[in-house]
Design a protein around this motif. Structure first.
Motif, mmCIF file in Angstrom:
data_model
loop_
_atom_site.group_PDB
_atom_site.id
_atom_site.type_symbol
_atom_site.label_atom_id
_atom_site.label_comp_id
_atom_site.label_asym_id
_atom_site.label_seq_id
_atom_site.Cartn_x
_atom_site.Cartn_y
_atom_site.Cartn_z
ATOM 1 N N VAL A 97 0.820 -1.223 0.000
ATOM 2 C CA VAL A 97 0.000 0.000 0.000
ATOM 3 C C VAL A 97 0.857 1.279 0.000
ATOM 4 O O VAL A 97 0.560 2.212 -0.755
ATOM 5 C CB VAL A 97 -0.989 -0.019 1.181
ATOM 6 C CG1 VAL A 97 -1.747 1.299 1.278
ATOM 7 C CG2 VAL A 97 -1.964 -1.180 1.041
ATOM 8 N N ASN A 141 -14.185 1.650 -1.130
ATOM 9 C CA ASN A 141 -12.870 1.018 -1.070
ATOM 10 C C ASN A 141 -13.082 -0.451 -0.721
ATOM 11 O O ASN A 141 -13.255 -0.802 0.442
ATOM 12 C CB ASN A 141 -11.983 1.709 -0.037
ATOM 13 C CG ASN A 141 -10.679 0.963 0.182
ATOM 14 O OD1 ASN A 141 -10.308 0.091 -0.619
ATOM 15 N ND2 ASN A 141 -9.986 1.268 1.260
ATOM 16 N N SER A 146 -5.875 -0.237 3.384
ATOM 17 C CA SER A 146 -5.999 1.204 3.581
ATOM 18 C C SER A 146 -4.619 1.789 3.849
ATOM 19 O O SER A 146 -3.822 1.184 4.586
ATOM 20 C CB SER A 146 -6.892 1.515 4.784
ATOM 21 O OG SER A 146 -6.797 2.895 5.099
ATOM 22 N N PRO A 147 -4.351 2.978 3.300
ATOM 23 C CA PRO A 147 -3.076 3.638 3.623
ATOM 24 C C PRO A 147 -3.031 4.107 5.073
ATOM 25 O O PRO A 147 -1.973 4.483 5.568
ATOM 26 C CB PRO A 147 -3.022 4.827 2.648
ATOM 27 C CG PRO A 147 -4.427 5.054 2.213
ATOM 28 C CD PRO A 147 -5.134 3.729 2.312
ATOM 29 N N LEU A 219 -7.222 4.063 -2.816
ATOM 30 C CA LEU A 219 -6.224 4.212 -1.749
ATOM 31 C C LEU A 219 -5.522 5.566 -1.866
ATOM 32 O O LEU A 219 -5.214 6.214 -0.849
ATOM 33 C CB LEU A 219 -5.201 3.070 -1.811
ATOM 34 C CG LEU A 219 -5.785 1.656 -1.689
ATOM 35 C CD1 LEU A 219 -4.661 0.623 -1.781
ATOM 36 C CD2 LEU A 219 -6.566 1.495 -0.391
#
Ligand code: HPA
Length: 276
Positions: A97, A141, A146-147, A219
């Protein structure tokens, strides 16, 4: 790409410093990330001030996906100095990510307060022909990533619980509609990808409220909102999502649809950048 850096935010700062040095531009105002098939729109946006191979910058792998281009351009458009990233990294390429969102974080570290994220997407709305650009109104999403997961952001960055109520900026959406008043809006579902969806998955996505389906963007949008940038998302419908049309899907078709829509996409991007 092994990094000695303690965190991805420092790596983005380092990449931004390298970008400033290599482009001769101390800061940039806006970033445009070009999705599959959008690469040609980099030509004609404005005066190219610098062209740096993306993978010369710290933390950027060379793009591997056909339809992307290995360059970071500094382009003068209207009153803005725009950073145009010709390619992006995807989860489905096996990138972690932080690598997927590194371009956006670097651009924001370089001064960009606006991120324009473009992509190719399958359309779930039967009224949209292939070649239709669609402004993103919101996103789902569905990558499972997830960032904002993982170690907390460093103390000098905002905390992780990002407000995504206005993931896609009302102001920038308004500018896009000023440029092209016929543009529809839609909700983009971002999946891990690597394969196109099954018809059953597309029906499920429709039930969840999706109008578009793709393998990127979501993301990057979260990472950009975390750092306070305004985001405009634009999908180009390159095919009817699986089971919605009567054709099989292939990447060459996606690229051909994008090529044909090039002039309209170029006018849209330039028009928005000129109005920032
Ligand atoms: N699904 C996912 N990603 C895509 C598609 C699609 O139908 N078209 C272009 N990118």
């Amino acid at each position: 790409m092994n990094s000695p850096h303690p965190d991805p935010f420092s790596l983005a700062d380092e990449a931004a410093a390298a970008l400033a040095e290599r482009t001769g531009q101390a800061t940039h105002d806006a970033v445009v990330v070009l999705g599959s098939g959008w690469a040609a729109t980099a030509d004609g946006l404005g005066e190219v001030l610098a062209d740096v191979p993306l993978d010369d910058l710290p933390g950027f792998p060379a793009p591997t996906v056909a339809g992307h281009r290995n360059s970071a351009l500094s382009v003068a458009v209207g009153d803005t100095t725009t950073l145009v990233l010709g390619g992006r990294s995807h989860l489905y390429e096996g990138h972690p990510v932080p690598t997927v969102v590194h371009g956006v974080r670097t651009a924001i570290a370089a001064g960009c307060g606006v991120a324009i994220l473009t992509n190719a997407a399958g359309g779930l709305n039967p009224a949209w022909p292939v070649g239709q650009p669609v402004v993103l109104r919101d996103q789902l999403n569905l990558t499972g990533a997830s960032p904002m997961a993982g170690p907390p952001p460093p103390p000098d960055r905002p905390a992780r619980f990002v407000d995504l109520t206005e993931a896609y900026s009302m102001r920038l959406r308004g500018l896009a509609h000023q440029v092209d008043s016929s543009l529809p809006e839609g909700i983009y579902a971002g999946l891990l990808g690597g394969a196109y969806e099954t018809p059953a998955e597309v029906r499920m996505l429709g039930g969840l409220g999706a109008d578009l389906v793709g393998m990127s963007t979501v993301l990057e949008t979260i990472a950009a909102r975390h750092l306070g940038a305004e985001v405009l998302g634009i999908s180009l419908v390159t095919n009817a999502a699986a089971g919605m049309g009567n054709e099989n899907l292939d990447h060459a078709e996606v690229l051909e649809a994008a090529r044909a829509a090039g002039p309209r996409m170029l006018a849209l991007l330039r028009g928005v950048l000129e109005r920032l």
